[in-house]
Design a protein around this motif. Structure first.
Motif, short mmCIF file in Angstrom:
data_model
loop_
_atom_site.label_atom_id
_atom_site.label_comp_id
_atom_site.label_asym_id
_atom_site.label_seq_id
_atom_site.Cartn_x
_atom_site.Cartn_y
_atom_site.Cartn_z
N GLY A 169 34.42 28.43 45.79
CA GLY A 169 33.11 28.08 45.25
C GLY A 169 32.75 29.06 44.15
O GLY A 169 33.16 30.22 44.18
N GLY A 170 31.99 28.64 43.17
CA GLY A 170 31.58 29.53 42.10
C GLY A 170 32.69 29.78 41.09
O GLY A 170 33.72 29.14 41.14
N GLU A 171 32.44 30.71 40.21
CA GLU A 171 33.41 30.95 39.15
C GLU A 171 34.60 31.74 39.66
O GLU A 171 34.46 32.66 40.46
CB GLU A 171 32.74 31.70 37.99
CG GLU A 171 31.76 30.84 37.20
CD GLU A 171 32.40 29.54 36.71
OE1 GLU A 171 33.49 29.59 36.14
OE2 GLU A 171 31.78 28.47 36.91
N PRO A 172 35.79 31.40 39.20
CA PRO A 172 37.01 32.07 39.67
C PRO A 172 37.18 33.43 38.97
O PRO A 172 36.53 33.69 37.96
CB PRO A 172 38.10 31.11 39.23
CG PRO A 172 37.55 30.42 38.03
CD PRO A 172 36.08 30.32 38.25
N ASP A 173 38.03 34.24 39.52
CA ASP A 173 38.26 35.59 39.01
C ASP A 173 39.37 35.56 37.96
O ASP A 173 40.55 35.55 38.28
CB ASP A 173 38.64 36.50 40.18
CG ASP A 173 38.70 37.96 39.75
OD1 ASP A 173 38.92 38.22 38.54
OD2 ASP A 173 38.53 38.83 40.61
N ARG A 174 38.93 35.55 36.71
CA ARG A 174 39.87 35.47 35.60
C ARG A 174 40.89 36.61 35.64
O ARG A 174 42.10 36.39 35.53
CB ARG A 174 39.09 35.57 34.29
CG ARG A 174 39.44 34.50 33.27
CD ARG A 174 38.75 34.77 31.95
NE ARG A 174 37.30 34.97 32.07
CZ ARG A 174 36.45 34.01 32.40
NH1 ARG A 174 36.89 32.80 32.67
NH2 ARG A 174 35.16 34.26 32.48
N ASP A 175 40.40 37.83 35.79
CA ASP A 175 41.28 38.98 35.71
C ASP A 175 42.32 38.98 36.82
O ASP A 175 43.50 39.22 36.59
CB ASP A 175 40.45 40.28 35.79
CG ASP A 175 39.59 40.45 34.53
OD1 ASP A 175 39.99 39.88 33.49
OD2 ASP A 175 38.56 41.12 34.61
N ALA A 176 41.86 38.66 38.03
CA ALA A 176 42.79 38.66 39.16
C ALA A 176 43.88 37.62 38.92
O ALA A 176 45.07 37.88 39.14
CB ALA A 176 42.04 38.35 40.45
N ALA A 177 43.48 36.45 38.46
CA ALA A 177 44.45 35.39 38.21
C ALA A 177 45.46 35.84 37.16
O ALA A 177 46.68 35.70 37.32
CB ALA A 177 43.72 34.13 37.74
N CYS A 178 44.94 36.39 36.10
CA CYS A 178 45.77 36.85 35.00
C CYS A 178 46.74 37.93 35.47
O CYS A 178 47.94 37.87 35.19
CB CYS A 178 44.87 37.39 33.90
SG CYS A 178 45.43 36.99 32.26
N ASP A 179 46.22 38.89 36.19
CA ASP A 179 47.05 39.99 36.67
C ASP A 179 48.18 39.48 37.56
O ASP A 179 49.32 39.94 37.46
CB ASP A 179 46.20 40.99 37.45
CG ASP A 179 45.28 41.78 36.52
OD1 ASP A 179 45.47 41.66 35.29
OD2 ASP A 179 44.38 42.48 37.02
N LEU A 180 47.83 38.55 38.42
CA LEU A 180 48.84 38.03 39.33
C LEU A 180 50.02 37.44 38.56
O LEU A 180 51.18 37.74 38.84
CB LEU A 180 48.20 36.96 40.23
CG LEU A 180 49.00 36.50 41.45
CD1 LEU A 180 48.06 35.98 42.52
CD2 LEU A 180 50.02 35.44 41.11
N VAL A 181 49.71 36.62 37.57
CA VAL A 181 50.78 35.97 36.81
C VAL A 181 51.52 36.98 35.94
O VAL A 181 52.75 36.95 35.84
CB VAL A 181 50.23 34.82 35.94
CG1 VAL A 181 51.34 34.18 35.14
CG2 VAL A 181 49.54 33.79 36.82
#
Lengths: 193, 193
Positions: A169-181
């Motif tokens: 729910g709500g806005e996703p975590d851009r940085d976390a997503a980016c870091d993971l990839v």
DNA sequence: GGTTGTTGATTGACGAGTCAATAAACATGT
DNA sequence: ACATGTTTATTGACTCGTCAATCAACAACC
């Protein structure tokens, strides 16, 4: 009330409203009337400009993919070295215009639409090929023949992160997503250069 | 005509027909009548046993998740070492019962349904927690504190491979999917043990 | 006066869910 | 054996709502 030259404005408003409505409902099961009302017009006008509900969806999908493409191109613009170019493609994929709740939900739904609509499938394939080609171009100088396989993995990972973001729910975590990839990318490039 | 004890048979037939129908249509936009006809009964009977369309879908989803769970447990049964256990979870995820066109299409659609149905969301979360827990258990002895992050990446990658498989016509390539994820795992475990 | 923009009202189709009715199987008392 | 009542299985026909798409008409601009 009719102002001239309304067509492009109306179309854009409908596309925007479509993405918002689909994003909110989390489903393509929304009515033309809902979309039109949100865009501040009657459903008849929506039909007048787009002809059918499917065309409205496809226009919205094109808009989403076009924003996505622009963001990747933007990130790519300043990147020179192959490694940076690959990073740019990944980061562009998680840029603010695409990686937000509404767009992600719409994306996921359009993925489903692609299962039953040939037009939607075509659109999606264009973008998958483009993503893959962007990745492979950057990867080739780094990993040579493995570029295809690495691009495949990166692409799947990006898709996976997207689809998972759709569920929070709500806005996703851009940085976390980016870091993971990006971390995955670093592993793949370990020992290179 | 009425044979007694029909209820479980009818329910199972409806669940099977639901997965097939949704898989073929590539969409949840199928009618109860279609499902019921495929299961060899009237739509009224489908309503009699399940009460509503949503309940039929949820039952189908439970069946899919239950097959998936069984397959992972099966793969896990013979694995002893942590490394093998993580591999087993991955391989179980791509076992024949779950990683086939119909089930994948249904899975993707239920992912969408989870955006609007609290029940579907709950079910999906159960599965996601279970997957994560399985992965983390195997990973902890191998990578310690990094287990959570690695599990996150593996989970997203598995989801991504699934969603991409939904778009290819015909049956997906089990081995290729498995190899891709296992290769990622190997990278993550490089230098361990 | 023709083009463009706009809508309310209408149509036609479709689909979920309900219901009344039918029929077979089982249970029970005689 | 048999009548009688109860539960389970099953469906065709119907209701009620919804929605995409169309149309006729009206308003503003050139």
């Amino acid at each position: 009330m009719p102002k001239l030259g309304a067509e492009p404005i109306r179309r854009a408003a409908l596309v925007k409203a479509t993405i918002e409505t689909v994003g909110e409902a989390g489903s393509l099961d929304v009515t033309v009337a809902q979309i039109a009302r949100r865009a501040g017009m009657s459903s008849a006008l929506a039909h007048h400009y787009f002809g059918s509900k499917e065309q409205i969806f496809l226009a919205a999908m094109r808009a989403i993919l076009s924003i996505y493409g622009a963001e990747v191109r933007g990130a790519l613009a300043t990147a020179r070295a192959p490694r940076d170019r690959v990073r740019a493609v990944v980061m562009g994929s998680f840029a603010a215009g695409s990686f937000r709740h509404e767009a992600i939900a719409a994306w996921l739904n359009f993925y489903v639409l692609a299962q039953s609509s040939a037009d939607a499938r075509r659109l999606l394939h264009v973008y998958q090929r483009r993503l893959r080609s962007n990745l492979v171009h950057g990867l080739r100088p780094l990993v040579g023949a493995r570029a295809g396989a690495v691009a495949e993995g990166l692409g799947a990972l990006i898709d996976g992160v997207y689809i998972r973001a759709a569920l929070v729910g709500g806005e996703p975590d851009r940085d976390a997503a980016c870091d993971l990839v990006l971390a995955h990318l670093e592993k793949e490039l370990e020992g290179v250069q």
